[in-house]
Design a protein around this motif. Structure first.
Motif, PDB file in Angstrom:
ATOM      1  N   ASP A  82     -50.798 -46.650 -41.730  1.00 54.20           N
ATOM      2  CA  ASP A  82     -51.568 -45.479 -41.340  1.00 54.20           C
ATOM      3  C   ASP A  82     -52.989 -45.690 -41.846  1.00 54.20           C
ATOM      4  OD1 ASP A  82     -52.478 -42.866 -40.750  1.00 54.20           O
ATOM      5  OD2 ASP A  82     -51.799 -42.155 -42.710  1.00 54.20           O
ATOM      6  N   PRO A  83     -53.988 -45.716 -40.962  1.00 54.35           N
ATOM      7  CA  PRO A  83     -55.356 -45.998 -41.410  1.00 54.35           C
ATOM      8  C   PRO A  83     -55.933 -44.930 -42.336  1.00 54.35           C
ATOM      9  CG  PRO A  83     -55.331 -45.426 -39.077  1.00 54.35           C
ATOM     10  CD  PRO A  83     -53.907 -45.528 -39.513  1.00 54.35           C
ATOM     11  N   ASP A  84     -55.429 -43.712 -42.261  1.00 56.72           N
ATOM     12  CA  ASP A  84     -55.957 -42.643 -43.115  1.00 56.72           C
ATOM     13  C   ASP A  84     -55.402 -42.720 -44.534  1.00 56.72           C
ATOM     14  OD1 ASP A  84     -57.456 -41.644 -40.976  1.00 56.72           O
ATOM     15  OD2 ASP A  84     -55.829 -40.332 -40.341  1.00 56.72           O
ATOM     16  N   SER A  85     -54.088 -42.804 -44.671  1.00 53.90           N
ATOM     17  CA  SER A  85     -53.479 -42.803 -46.002  1.00 53.90           C
ATOM     18  C   SER A  85     -53.345 -44.202 -46.595  1.00 53.90           C
ATOM     19  CB  SER A  85     -52.093 -42.165 -45.944  1.00 53.90           C
ATOM     20  OG  SER A  85     -51.206 -42.981 -45.190  1.00 53.90           O
ATOM     21  N   ARG A  86     -53.403 -45.225 -45.737  1.00 59.99           N
ATOM     22  CA  ARG A  86     -53.203 -46.630 -46.139  1.00 59.99           C
ATOM     23  C   ARG A  86     -51.772 -46.872 -46.624  1.00 59.99           C
ATOM     24  NH1 ARG A  86     -55.592 -49.768 -43.747  1.00 59.99           N
ATOM     25  NH2 ARG A  86     -55.534 -51.354 -45.339  1.00 59.99           N
ATOM     26  N   SER A  93     -47.579 -48.317 -50.381  1.00 56.93           N
ATOM     27  CA  SER A  93     -48.921 -48.860 -50.172  1.00 56.93           C
ATOM     28  C   SER A  93     -48.804 -50.373 -49.974  1.00 56.93           C
ATOM     29  CB  SER A  93     -49.815 -48.568 -51.381  1.00 56.93           C
ATOM     30  OG  SER A  93     -49.386 -49.332 -52.499  1.00 56.93           O
ATOM     31  N   ARG A 102     -48.551 -37.280 -46.177  1.00 59.94           N
ATOM     32  CA  ARG A 102     -49.858 -37.953 -46.185  1.00 59.94           C
ATOM     33  C   ARG A 102     -50.075 -38.815 -44.949  1.00 59.94           C
ATOM     34  NH1 ARG A 102     -49.817 -40.815 -51.874  1.00 59.94           N
ATOM     35  NH2 ARG A 102     -51.530 -41.946 -50.895  1.00 59.94           N
ATOM     36  N   ILE A 103     -49.014 -39.051 -44.166  1.00 56.69           N
ATOM     37  CA  ILE A 103     -49.129 -39.862 -42.947  1.00 56.69           C
ATOM     38  C   ILE A 103     -49.687 -38.997 -41.840  1.00 56.69           C
ATOM     39  CG2 ILE A 103     -47.844 -41.208 -41.227  1.00 56.69           C
ATOM     40  CD1 ILE A 103     -47.864 -42.541 -43.966  1.00 56.69           C
ATOM     41  N   SER A 104     -50.703 -39.481 -41.149  1.00 55.36           N
ATOM     42  CA  SER A 104     -51.296 -38.698 -40.069  1.00 55.36           C
ATOM     43  C   SER A 104     -50.311 -38.579 -38.912  1.00 55.36           C
ATOM     44  CB  SER A 104     -52.607 -39.337 -39.601  1.00 55.36           C
ATOM     45  OG  SER A 104     -52.359 -40.560 -38.952  1.00 55.36           O
ATOM     46  N   ASP A 142     -50.769 -38.708 -35.784  1.00 52.02           N
ATOM     47  CA  ASP A 142     -51.003 -39.719 -34.758  1.00 52.02           C
ATOM     48  C   ASP A 142     -50.344 -41.041 -35.117  1.00 52.02           C
ATOM     49  OD1 ASP A 142     -52.472 -37.955 -33.223  1.00 52.02           O
ATOM     50  OD2 ASP A 142     -54.400 -38.637 -34.011  1.00 52.02           O
ATOM     51  N   ALA A 143     -50.394 -41.421 -36.387  1.00 55.80           N
ATOM     52  CA  ALA A 143     -49.782 -42.676 -36.828  1.00 55.80           C
ATOM     53  C   ALA A 143     -48.268 -42.585 -36.784  1.00 55.80           C
ATOM     54  CB  ALA A 143     -50.245 -43.021 -38.239  1.00 55.80           C
TER      55      ALA A 143
END
Length: 74
Positions: free
Chosen positions: A19-23, A31, A59-61, A63-64
């Motif tokens: 996920d690009p937001d939460s990594r 992580s 924490r996962i968006s 969209d992801a």
């Protein structure tokens, strides 16, 4: 070997996308650092991470997470 020293299996479900937001990996919620170090972590470190995983789901968006296979319950 005590239960505290017993190996902890990986939480990987073979859905490896970050996920690009939460990594975080959207499959196992770890992580990239945790995934990379998993093999060298102590059982205590692994248990701590495993205990924290359910709280990370939020924490996962959305969209992801779209298209992520549903985890089996039970």
């Amino acid at each position: 070997m005590t239960d505290a020293d017993a190996p902890i299996e990986t939480p990987c479900i073979r859905t490896c996308r970050v996920d690009p937001d939460s990594r975080l990996c959207i499959g196992c919620l770890r992580s990239m650092d945790e995934i990379g170090r998993w093999g060298s972590m102590s059982p205590a470190e692994r248990r701590r991470i495993i205990a924290d995983l359910p709280a990370r789901r939020g924490r996962i968006s959305p969209d992801a997470e779209a298209g992520l296979p549903r985890r089996k319950r039970g």
